[in-house]
Write a protein that holds these residues in place. Structure first.
Motif, mmCIF file in Angstrom:
data_model
loop_
_atom_site.group_PDB
_atom_site.id
_atom_site.type_symbol
_atom_site.label_atom_id
_atom_site.label_comp_id
_atom_site.label_asym_id
_atom_site.label_seq_id
_atom_site.Cartn_x
_atom_site.Cartn_y
_atom_site.Cartn_z
ATOM 1 N N CYS A 38 4.116 5.101 10.508
ATOM 2 C CA CYS A 38 2.861 5.042 11.274
ATOM 3 C C CYS A 38 3.128 5.502 12.703
ATOM 4 N N SER A 40 2.085 4.037 15.178
ATOM 5 C CA SER A 40 2.381 2.819 15.954
ATOM 6 C C SER A 40 3.841 2.380 15.777
ATOM 7 N N HIS A 59 4.151 -0.928 7.342
ATOM 8 C CA HIS A 59 2.974 -1.769 7.079
ATOM 9 C C HIS A 59 1.879 -1.025 6.314
ATOM 10 N N GLU A 60 2.178 0.167 5.797
ATOM 11 C CA GLU A 60 1.179 0.909 5.024
ATOM 12 C C GLU A 60 1.727 1.023 3.610
ATOM 13 N N ASP A 146 -4.200 2.075 6.102
ATOM 14 C CA ASP A 146 -4.208 1.953 7.554
ATOM 15 C C ASP A 146 -4.815 3.186 8.223
HETATM 16 ZN ZN LIG Z 1 -0.062 1.996 10.711
#
Ligand SMILES: [Zn+2]
Ligand SMILES: [Zn+2]
Length: 338
Positions: A38, A40, A59-60, A146
């Motif tokens: 990501c 982020s 987190h995806e 996401d």
């Molecule tokens: Zn993300």
């Protein structure tokens, strides 16, 4: 099991970690079909957010349910599921108000760059697809977890409606999918800001009608020019820096809306300046769970192809190269296959 762990600035390792298992009766454990890096993730990777200790990343995610806790009712082993980066019970007042990413029981997923993942609050977090998807749908389905959900929220928070004039600040994967989202919501004119040829082309594929290559104050002025001296109805801020935030606020018309989804780093807003701008500001971590059913339906029906943002595919054990390529802007977004 091996997964990605960040040790410090520009130091991602693929190393042995404990295999996830059911801890709470509301958990599910899923086998990941695809995951990714990501934008982020690049903040801690670049050392902007100090990490106190080696930190598992990712987190995806999407994949097949392997096991569920005894309290889980809505998902079953064998189902293909997608969830948000923020877990949610989907029943508390914040969830019912459409802000699942502020669920009172929220936890952030942080271990998805791995072959297996534990997902807390499985009933409220995971959404099953209508069946097990064919391989060609997987990248687009992954984006709903996401990056597409976040671009969609940016457009929704910026009040994009049929006929709107929209400006998008940021040509990363979220900004590009913000363009796609604005198009789906019926925007008539979509001005994308990018000086990168490959990203400009993708923005046009996703529905951009104009490209602005200027940045900063000049970029803001160019948008005002393109909108007859007034400004855009809706501006999507998809970066998170002081410059991008101010550019977004200045590009919006009086009474217009800024949807901001770039995680802010060092952004300071001046009250008096804001007062005279007359804009609506709405943003934050996207309530992806709210949008998942709709976004899955659009992908499943092949109405949209957001998976085109992935321009680098790597086996998961080469995750470090995925970070490097995105950090150096050689790749828009890196897909990782366990
Ligand atoms: Zn993300
Ligand atoms: Zn909740």
């Amino acid at each position: 099991m091996r997964g990605a762990v960040l040790y410090g600035p520009r130091d991602v390792r693929f190393e042995e970690r404990d295999a996830p298992k059911i801890v709470e009766p509301t958990d599910a454990v899923i086998r990941i079909a695809l995951t990714c890096v990501c934008g982020s993730d690049l903040w801690p990777y670049r050392g902007f957010n100090a990490i106190p200790e080696p930190t598992p990343m990712g987190h995806e995610y999407c994949g097949i349910v392997e096991e569920v806790g005894r309290a889980v009712q809505s998902v079953k082993p064998g189902q293909f599921v997608i969830g948000s980066f923020a877990t949610s019970d989907n029943t508390c007042p914040n969830c019912r108000y459409g802000y699942q990413s502020s669920c009172v029981h929220r936890e952030f997923i942080t271990r998805a760059q791995a072959p297996v993942l534990r997902v807390p609050l499985a009933d409220g977090t995971l959404v099953p697809t209508p069946g097990v998807p064919s391989d060609d749908l997987l990248p687009s389905l992954l984006t709903t977890s996401d990056v597409l959900g976040t671009g969609w929220f940016a457009a929704d928070a910026a009040n994009v409606k049929p006929g709107s004039t929209v400006a998008v600040v940021g040509d990363g994967a979220v900004g590009l999918l913000g363009v796609l989202s604005a198009k789906q919501m019926g925007a008539e004119r979509i001005i994308a800001m990018s000086r990168h040829e490959k990203r400009q082309k993708l923005a046009r594929d996703f529905g951009a009608t104009d490209i602005v290559i200027e940045r900063g104050d000049e970029g803001g002025a160019r948008i005002i020019d393109l909108t007859n001296g007034i400004g855009a109805d809706s501006v999507l801020e998809c970066v998170g820096t002081q410059e991008s935030m101010m550019q977004a606020i200045h590009a919006a018309r009086p009474g217009g809306w800024v949807g901001y989804v770039g995680v802010p780093h060092g952004v300071q807003l001046d009250g008096e300046e804001l007062f005279f701008e007359h804009v609506h500001l709405h943003g934050g971590p996207a309530p992806v769970r709210k949008y998942l059913p709709k976004l899955i339906e659009l992908v499943w029906g092949r109405k949209i192809n957001p998976g085109k943002v992935f321009d680098l595919m790597l086996p998961l054990d080469q995750v470090a190269e995925g970070y490097r390529a995105m950090d150096e802007r050689r790749a828009i977004k890196a897909l990782l296959q366990p």
